[in-house]
Design a protein around this motif. Structure first.
Motif, PDB file in Angstrom:
ATOM      1  N   TYR A   1       0.808  -1.219   0.000  1.00 26.00           N
ATOM      2  CA  TYR A   1       0.000   0.000   0.000  1.00 26.00           C
ATOM      3  C   TYR A   1       0.844   1.273   0.000  1.00 26.00           C
ATOM      4  N   ARG A   2       2.113   1.167   0.290  1.00 24.98           N
ATOM      5  CA  ARG A   2       2.981   2.343   0.211  1.00 24.98           C
ATOM      6  C   ARG A   2       3.567   2.533  -1.178  1.00 24.98           C
ATOM      7  N   THR A   3       3.443   1.537  -2.042  1.00 23.12           N
ATOM      8  CA  THR A   3       4.075   1.620  -3.359  1.00 23.12           C
ATOM      9  C   THR A   3       3.109   1.482  -4.530  1.00 23.12           C
ATOM     10  N   LEU A   4       1.908   0.902  -4.311  1.00 18.86           N
ATOM     11  CA  LEU A   4       0.966   0.675  -5.403  1.00 18.86           C
ATOM     12  C   LEU A   4      -0.375   1.339  -5.109  1.00 18.86           C
ATOM     13  N   PRO A   5      -1.089   1.801  -6.145  1.00 15.25           N
ATOM     14  CA  PRO A   5      -2.460   2.268  -5.945  1.00 15.25           C
ATOM     15  C   PRO A   5      -3.353   1.135  -5.447  1.00 15.25           C
TER      16      PRO A   5
ATOM     17  N   SER B   1      -2.083   7.576  -2.718  1.00 10.95           N
ATOM     18  CA  SER B   1      -2.579   8.536  -1.735  1.00 10.95           C
ATOM     19  C   SER B   1      -1.955   8.285  -0.367  1.00 10.95           C
ATOM     20  N   ARG B   2      -1.878   9.346   0.450  1.00  8.09           N
ATOM     21  CA  ARG B   2      -1.292   9.251   1.786  1.00  8.09           C
ATOM     22  C   ARG B   2      -2.278   9.574   2.899  1.00  8.09           C
TER      23      ARG B   2
ATOM     24  N   ILE C   1     -14.021   7.528   6.421  1.00  7.39           N
ATOM     25  CA  ILE C   1     -13.625   6.141   6.673  1.00  7.39           C
ATOM     26  C   ILE C   1     -14.624   5.452   7.613  1.00  7.39           C
ATOM     27  N   LEU C   2     -15.020   6.153   8.677  1.00  7.81           N
ATOM     28  CA  LEU C   2     -15.990   5.571   9.611  1.00  7.81           C
ATOM     29  C   LEU C   2     -17.345   5.367   8.952  1.00  7.81           C
ATOM     30  N   LEU C   3     -17.750   6.319   8.090  1.00  7.05           N
ATOM     31  CA  LEU C   3     -19.036   6.198   7.409  1.00  7.05           C
ATOM     32  C   LEU C   3     -19.069   4.973   6.500  1.00  7.05           C
ATOM     33  N   LEU C   4     -17.943   4.620   5.925  1.00  7.99           N
ATOM     34  CA  LEU C   4     -17.875   3.457   5.054  1.00  7.99           C
ATOM     35  C   LEU C   4     -17.705   2.156   5.831  1.00  7.99           C
TER      36      LEU C   4
ATOM     37  N   PHE D   1      -9.656   7.410  -0.386  1.00  6.63           N
ATOM     38  CA  PHE D   1      -8.302   7.952  -0.353  1.00  6.63           C
ATOM     39  C   PHE D   1      -8.005   8.858  -1.550  1.00  6.63           C
ATOM     40  N   GLY D   2      -8.981   9.023  -2.423  1.00  4.46           N
ATOM     41  CA  GLY D   2      -8.838   9.964  -3.520  1.00  4.46           C
ATOM     42  C   GLY D   2      -7.777   9.614  -4.539  1.00  4.46           C
ATOM     43  N   GLU D   3      -7.564   8.331  -4.791  1.00  2.00           N
ATOM     44  CA  GLU D   3      -6.583   7.942  -5.799  1.00  2.00           C
ATOM     45  C   GLU D   3      -7.209   7.987  -7.191  1.00  2.00           C
ATOM     46  N   THR D   4      -6.451   8.455  -8.163  1.00  4.10           N
ATOM     47  CA  THR D   4      -6.954   8.604  -9.516  1.00  4.10           C
ATOM     48  C   THR D   4      -6.567   7.390 -10.353  1.00  4.10           C
TER      49      THR D   4
END
Length: 341
Positions: A68-72, A129-130, A137-140, A258-261
């Motif tokens: 998760y630190r290197t891939l979407p 994303s970071r 997150i809690l809502l999901l 996390f807003g990843e495109t």
């Protein structure tokens, strides 16, 4: 980026080996139930084989942090689903579980999906994303956890009915998959905090976030629920369903949270979406029930004796045996009864 691909494949191997080892250990233990969690933990902690499987799963958790630190998120989930191939192979060799024709076709589809997702990756063009808003997150996660626990309880109630289909792995897999999906989002959040400056700042920021508490909840409930489900169902049936639900949940909701495109290049976008969709479609072709066990053969019917075969029934005494002339023995009894008064 390629370190992330290698870490994802390593996580697949560790997770598959862990599940198979736990399944093999559970086969030798008495029946466990979520209604008696203390007894369940006492039994599994007394099994060295189960502890080995748990250590493999924990190592897979560490590899997932690197992923998760290197891939979407979407790309990582497409690679994680490829672990089904390793799982089915290990289940066949170590557990003797037979796969159906649909499951073998699904393995080919998984390998194609893995190739599509890997081809969609490009060094330096994918954003990782970071962070994500804690309320989102809690809502999901909170409704998903409630739904997973409810589905599992519903499956347990149906399993206790006398007249039911053979044990299903899909319901258990979906329930546990929702919990592991929440856990996957929490792991993604933890990996983001590991990059904070200084150990103290990272720990403080992590404690202020919802991620460690989500991990504790999913770890406790997921442990108890997955062990009972593994004992009731084939590992090569329940784990693929669980993995598919987890990957779908994480890829869709994690990308949004996390807003990843997604890739802008049309070809890479098609490969990313198509590979993930193909991997998720495995859930639709998996069998919904284990095949019913063959009925026990009925006991052989007694064979009628022919006139030439001797009978084994006791022979009634004749007049020659008793020394009483024929007809007197039958008359003596009424006479004796009549004179008794």
């Amino acid at each position: 980026m390629w370190w992330g691909v290698a870490a994802a494949l390593l996580a697949n191997l560790l997770y598959s080996a862990g599940f198979v080892l736990e399944k093999r250990a559970l086969a030798a233990l008495p029946e466990v139930s979520v209604r008696r969690p203390a007894r369940l933990l006492r039994l599994v902690l007394g099994s060295p084989l189960w502890i080995g499987g748990s250590l493999a799963l924990a190592s897979g958790f560490g590899a997932q942090l690197v992923v998760y630190r290197t891939l979407p998120i979407a790309a990582a989930q497409g690679i994680f689903v490829s672990g089904l191939v390793i799982l089915v192979l290990l289940s066949s060799v170590l557990l003797g579980e037979k796969t159906s024709g649909r499951e073998r076709y699904a393995l080919g589809a998984i390998l194609l999906a893995l190739l599509m997702v890997v081809l969609s990756l490009k060094e330096g063009s994918d954003t990782v994303s970071r962070g994500a808003p804690a309320p989102l997150i809690l809502l999901l996660c909170v409704p998903s956890l409630a739904l997973g626990v409810w589905l599992y309880g519903s499956a347990e109630r149906r399993a206790r009915h006398r007249h039911r289909m053979p044990t299903t792995g899909v319901e258990y897999g979906v329930a546990v998959g929702l919990l592991y999906g929440v856990s996957s989002l929490a792991i993604k959040g933890v990996s983001n905090h590991l990059g904070a400056s200084g150990l103290g700042g990272a720990v403080l920021g992590l404690l202020r976030s919802p991620y460690p508490y989500l991990l504790l909840f999913t770890g406790a409930f997921g442990l108890v629920m997955s062990q009972a489900a593994l004992q009731r169902c084939r590992a090569s049936l329940i784990v693929p369903v669980c993995t598919t639900v987890t990957c779908l949940f994480t890829a869709v909701l994690g990308t949004l949270a996390f807003g990843e495109t997604l890739p802008e290049d049309p070809l890479r976008l098609s490969l990313r979406i198509g590979g993930t969709a193909l991997a998720v479609s495995v859930l639709l072709v998996m069998p919904k029930h284990d095949p019913p066990r063959p009925p026990h053969p009925p006991p052989p019917a007694p064979r009628e004796l022919t006139s030439h075969e001797p009978s084994h029934e006791p022979r009634r005494p004749t007049a020659e045996d008793t020394g009483v002339p024929a007809g007197q023995g039958a008359a003596a009894s009424p006479g004796k009864g009549a004179g008794g008064h």
